[in-house]
Design a protein around this motif. Structure first.
Motif, PDB file in Angstrom:
ATOM      1  N   ASP A  40      29.486 -38.010 -27.077  1.00 15.60           N
ATOM      2  CA  ASP A  40      29.868 -37.754 -28.470  1.00 15.60           C
ATOM      3  C   ASP A  40      30.162 -39.038 -29.235  1.00 15.60           C
ATOM      4  OD1 ASP A  40      29.610 -35.043 -28.087  1.00 15.60           O
ATOM      5  OD2 ASP A  40      31.742 -34.713 -27.661  1.00 15.60           O
ATOM      6  N   TRP A  42      32.447 -41.393 -28.260  1.00 17.30           N
ATOM      7  CA  TRP A  42      33.772 -41.937 -27.988  1.00 17.30           C
ATOM      8  C   TRP A  42      33.677 -43.168 -27.084  1.00 17.30           C
ATOM      9  CZ3 TRP A  42      38.699 -38.661 -27.375  1.00 17.30           C
ATOM     10  CH2 TRP A  42      38.708 -37.604 -28.296  1.00 17.30           C
ATOM     11  N   ASP A  69      38.601 -42.145 -30.376  1.00 17.21           N
ATOM     12  CA  ASP A  69      37.840 -41.193 -31.182  1.00 17.21           C
ATOM     13  C   ASP A  69      37.293 -41.926 -32.412  1.00 17.21           C
ATOM     14  OD1 ASP A  69      36.870 -39.187 -32.781  1.00 17.21           O
ATOM     15  OD2 ASP A  69      38.681 -37.972 -32.771  1.00 17.21           O
ATOM     16  N   PRO A  70      35.976 -42.057 -32.556  1.00 15.98           N
ATOM     17  CA  PRO A  70      35.432 -42.816 -33.683  1.00 15.98           C
ATOM     18  C   PRO A  70      35.631 -42.130 -35.029  1.00 15.98           C
ATOM     19  CG  PRO A  70      33.676 -41.744 -32.467  1.00 15.98           C
ATOM     20  CD  PRO A  70      34.920 -41.535 -31.670  1.00 15.98           C
ATOM     21  N   ASP A  71      35.811 -40.818 -35.019  1.00 12.04           N
ATOM     22  CA  ASP A  71      35.956 -40.091 -36.287  1.00 12.04           C
ATOM     23  C   ASP A  71      37.310 -40.331 -36.946  1.00 12.04           C
ATOM     24  OD1 ASP A  71      33.411 -39.015 -36.085  1.00 12.04           O
ATOM     25  OD2 ASP A  71      34.103 -37.255 -34.978  1.00 12.04           O
ATOM     26  N   THR A  72      38.361 -40.493 -36.131  1.00  6.26           N
ATOM     27  CA  THR A  72      39.704 -40.680 -36.686  1.00  6.26           C
ATOM     28  C   THR A  72      40.213 -42.106 -36.540  1.00  6.26           C
ATOM     29  OG1 THR A  72      40.756 -40.072 -34.587  1.00  6.26           O
ATOM     30  CG2 THR A  72      40.277 -38.285 -36.139  1.00  6.26           C
ATOM     31  N   ASP A 221      37.259 -32.252 -30.959  1.00  9.43           N
ATOM     32  CA  ASP A 221      36.625 -32.195 -32.280  1.00  9.43           C
ATOM     33  C   ASP A 221      37.551 -32.692 -33.395  1.00  9.43           C
ATOM     34  OD1 ASP A 221      34.363 -31.103 -31.062  1.00  9.43           O
ATOM     35  OD2 ASP A 221      35.157 -29.076 -31.215  1.00  9.43           O
ATOM     36  N   ALA A 222      38.558 -31.906 -33.740  1.00  5.61           N
ATOM     37  CA  ALA A 222      39.454 -32.288 -34.837  1.00  5.61           C
ATOM     38  C   ALA A 222      40.817 -31.672 -34.610  1.00  5.61           C
ATOM     39  CB  ALA A 222      38.886 -31.825 -36.184  1.00  5.61           C
ATOM     40  N   ARG A 333      46.361 -36.961 -37.872  1.00  8.30           N
ATOM     41  CA  ARG A 333      45.101 -37.692 -37.767  1.00  8.30           C
ATOM     42  C   ARG A 333      44.307 -37.207 -36.548  1.00  8.30           C
ATOM     43  NH1 ARG A 333      42.830 -42.213 -39.713  1.00  8.30           N
ATOM     44  NH2 ARG A 333      44.672 -42.724 -40.942  1.00  8.30           N
TER      45      ARG A 333
END
Length: 333
Positions: A40, A42, A69-72, A221-222, A333
């Motif tokens: 994913d 990470w 986590d690259p998204d947050t 995920d989130a 976050r």
């Protein structure tokens, strides 16, 4: 007697086989989870992953664990992390964080250490692993941030329990003794030597609604966000200042709270001084706010005790009819 011995040996062999198969399955499951995170995008690395505890435990030890986590922009580094479970009750685990950990956000890097940091976590025995209850013990915790602040906690305990009377609703109870708040917060007004550097005690009791369950997806995920807080009690004693808050607020999808909270304060003038010294209350409003609150406190017959509604609306906090500053943004976050 011979039959009993044979039966015992057969059962022991079957149990040993179950433990061996279960321990290898546990290692494979954790290894597959780390590999999935890598797929994913990470950062997900572990130097060693092993399961011990024969015959009654599945104790999985992670060495050199790093997750990001690259998204947050959140990351976590732990030299060692332990997940301990009874082999006949694998959905109820003990998590332990020995040594120093590093938690990073896009804004700062925080080093965390503690003499005793561990938690009991019970999840639903389903693939989603939905959190049902937890209890985390914190002793001798120290935090140091790259942003320049430090904080500490002598001892504390956090407990959560999923409630059945609301979707994704959790009861939360937190108690702390001798909590040293972030030094950057204290330094904002310590030139006036208003209060000692340590909260003697803090207690929080609340029911909190979230936008989604706390399960595997919450990590992968989130993170679920807060949608409602029913605050039964937030109590703090800080030097001569005693605070008590209770009320209910709703939180929109931007993290803006709205609602009403009752604030009771003993020696409340120190609260005004704190707000002034930290810049939360403009100097030109100090006399107006003090006069209004003195009038309200006088209605109760005790000039030193304040009982007043705190209203949050449109991104602003109002103490009675007086705007006192921006409302906090509540985001995970």
């Amino acid at each position: 007697m011979r039959k009993l011995i044979v039966i015992t040996l057969v059962l022991a062999g079957l149990w040993g086989g179950y433990w061996f198969i279960g321990s290898k399955a546990t290692e494979r499951a954790f290894g597959a989870w780390i590999a999935d995170r890598q797929s994913d995008g990470w950062v997900a690395e572990v130097e060693d992953l092993s399961t011990r505890g024969f015959p009654n435990r599945f104790d999985t030890i992670f060495t050199g664990l790093e997750l990001a986590d690259p998204d947050t922009g959140l990351s976590w580094i732990a030299p060692e992390f332990q997940i301990l479970a009874l082999s006949y009750k694998p959905h109820h685990v003990i998590a332990a964080w020995p040594g120093k950990q590093i938690v990073s956000t896009p804004e700062q890097r925080i080093e965390i250490s503690g003499s005793n940091v561990k938690g009991s976590i019970m999840v639903a025995p389903t693939p989603a692993l939905t959190l049902e209850r937890s209890s985390i013990v914190l002793e001798g915790v120290e935090m140091s941030s790259s942003a320049g602040w430090t904080s500490a906690l002598e001892r504390g305990q956090l407990a959560t329990r999923q409630l059945e009377d609301g979707e994704n609703r959790h009861e939360i109870h937190f108690e702390a003794a001798n909590l040293t708040p972030a030094s950057s917060f204290v330094h904002s007004f310590d030139a006036d030597d208003l209060l000692p550097p340590v909260f003697e005690g803090v207690t929080l009791k609340a029911n909190v609604d979230f936008t989604a369950p706390w399960d595997r997806a919450a990590i992968e995920d989130a993170r679920p966000q807060v949608s409602r807080i029913d605050l039964a009690e937030l109590k703090a004693k800080w030097g001569e200042l005693e605070l008590w808050l209770a009320g209910t607020v709703d939180v929109d999808d931007r993290g803006a709270p709205s609602g009403n909270v009752t604030v009771k304060a003993r020696n409340w003038r120190q609260m005004i001084e704190l707000a002034r010294a930290s810049g939360a209350l403009a100097p030109e409003l100090v006399s107006t706010v003090t006069g209004a609150l003195q009038f309200i406190a006088g209605l109760s017959g005790d000039d030193e005790t304040l009982d007043v509604p705190l209203r949050l609306s449109g991104g602003t906090m109002f103490l009675g009819p007086i705007p006192i500053g921006a409302a906090p943004v509540i985001r995970i976050r």
